[in-house]
Write an enzyme that holds these catalytic residues in place. Structure first.
Site, PDB file in Angstrom:
ATOM      1  N   GLN A 153      -8.111 -12.640   4.827  1.00 54.86           N
ATOM      2  CA  GLN A 153      -7.580 -12.895   3.526  1.00 54.86           C
ATOM      3  C   GLN A 153      -8.340 -14.008   3.106  1.00 54.86           C
ATOM      4  OE1 GLN A 153      -3.806 -11.059   3.586  1.00 54.86           O
ATOM      5  NE2 GLN A 153      -4.354 -10.478   1.950  1.00 54.86           N
ATOM      6  N   CYS A 197      -0.847  -6.430  -2.062  1.00 52.38           N
ATOM      7  CA  CYS A 197      -0.855  -6.818  -1.733  1.00 52.38           C
ATOM      8  C   CYS A 197      -2.229  -8.349  -2.540  1.00 52.38           C
ATOM      9  CB  CYS A 197      -2.783  -6.000  -0.466  1.00 52.38           C
ATOM     10  SG  CYS A 197      -3.519  -6.864  -0.046  1.00 52.38           S
ATOM     11  N   LEU A 198      -1.806  -9.289  -2.079  1.00 53.62           N
ATOM     12  CA  LEU A 198      -2.246 -10.804  -2.661  1.00 53.62           C
ATOM     13  C   LEU A 198      -3.894 -10.548  -2.719  1.00 53.62           C
ATOM     14  CD1 LEU A 198      -0.463 -13.239  -0.530  1.00 53.62           C
ATOM     15  CD2 LEU A 198      -0.115 -12.350  -2.798  1.00 53.62           C
ATOM     16  N   GLY A 203       3.521 -12.294   3.607  1.00 52.99           N
ATOM     17  CA  GLY A 203       2.458 -11.967   4.784  1.00 52.99           C
ATOM     18  C   GLY A 203       1.272 -11.989   4.491  1.00 52.99           C
ATOM     19  N   HIS A 208      -5.755  -5.108   8.194  1.00 55.34           N
ATOM     20  CA  HIS A 208      -6.448  -6.625   6.993  1.00 55.34           C
ATOM     21  C   HIS A 208      -7.551  -7.260   8.106  1.00 55.34           C
ATOM     22  CE1 HIS A 208      -5.325  -7.553   3.107  1.00 55.34           C
ATOM     23  NE2 HIS A 208      -4.383  -7.231   2.897  1.00 55.34           N
ATOM     24  N   HIS A 213       0.222  -3.363   7.237  1.00 58.87           N
ATOM     25  CA  HIS A 213      -0.841  -3.957   6.184  1.00 58.87           C
ATOM     26  C   HIS A 213      -1.706  -5.238   6.579  1.00 58.87           C
ATOM     27  CE1 HIS A 213      -1.221  -4.857   1.579  1.00 58.87           C
ATOM     28  NE2 HIS A 213      -1.368  -6.081   2.249  1.00 58.87           N
ATOM     29  N   GLU A 214      -1.497  -6.409   7.332  1.00 58.79           N
ATOM     30  CA  GLU A 214      -1.371  -6.931   7.829  1.00 58.79           C
ATOM     31  C   GLU A 214      -2.914  -6.654   9.047  1.00 58.79           C
ATOM     32  OE1 GLU A 214      -1.645  -9.288   6.040  1.00 58.79           O
ATOM     33  OE2 GLU A 214       0.567  -8.884   5.209  1.00 58.79           O
TER      34      GLU A 214
END
Ligand code: GNR
Ligand code: NI
Length: 167
Positions: free
Chosen positions: A51, A91-92, A46, A137, A133-134
């Site tokens: 981000q 997480c990236l 995702g 963000h 999670h997204e």
């Protein structure tokens, strides 16, 4: 097409709340495509526009093994949630850190696609966790902020060390 730079925690820009999308134009569609390309290249399951320093309510997810099930969600809202998940997250923007944080096991999400068509999605398991999670963000929240202050301090030290080593 372009892959975009992913912000790394801690970065103040990860805490900027995203604004709702009001215009579904070619610019938005291009950003959605670039976000997906960046997610696949990373690789991740995702990615939120936050981000890549674009503070619009836009996320992409694909939890399929074959990487052929892209879902683009604009202005997503959780309308119902059930249960508790115990899936470990990464997480990236926080590379190398994996933790379980409080999430629902199933969610019903209302969103628009990149063309401005509204739809409802029922998600469970990894897809449900990924969407939550997204969406965090988009509100400026990174998953490690659910953890204790002690763990957050250790994570920041570990990331700083990673950064020094790669420099
Ligand atoms: O690639 C990712 N993996 C992942 C695993 C479990 C729960 C959430 C995620 S999302 C993450 C990509 C990312 O940072 N999205 O914001
Ligand atoms: Ni993330």
């Amino acid at each position: 097409m372009a892959t975009l730079n992913i912000l790394r925690y801690p970065d103040a820009r990860l805490h900027k709340p995203a604004v709702p999308v009001t215009v579904f134009d070619d610019h938005l569609k291009q950003l959605a495509r670039d976000l997906a390309e960046t997610m696949y290249a990373a690789p991740g399951v995702g990615l939120a526009a936050t981000q890549v320093d674009e503070h619009k309510q836009l996320i992409v997810v694909d939890v399929s093994e074959r990487r052929d099930s892209l879902v683009t969600l604009v202005n997503p809202r959780i309308v119902e949630s059930f249960g508790e998940s115990d899936i470990e997250e990464g997480c990236l923007s926080v590379p190398g850190i994996f933790e379980v944080v409080p999430r629902a096991e199933r969610v019903r999400v209302r969103a628009y696609d990149a063309n401005g068509t509204i739809f409802t999605l029922e998600a469970q398991g990894l897809l449900a966790v990924c969407i939550q999670h997204e969406m965090d963000h988009l509100e400026g929240k990174v998953f490690v902020e659910y953890l204790s202050q002690l763990k957050q301090t250790r994570i920041r030290a570990k990331l700083a060390k990673q950064l020094r080593k790669s420099a």
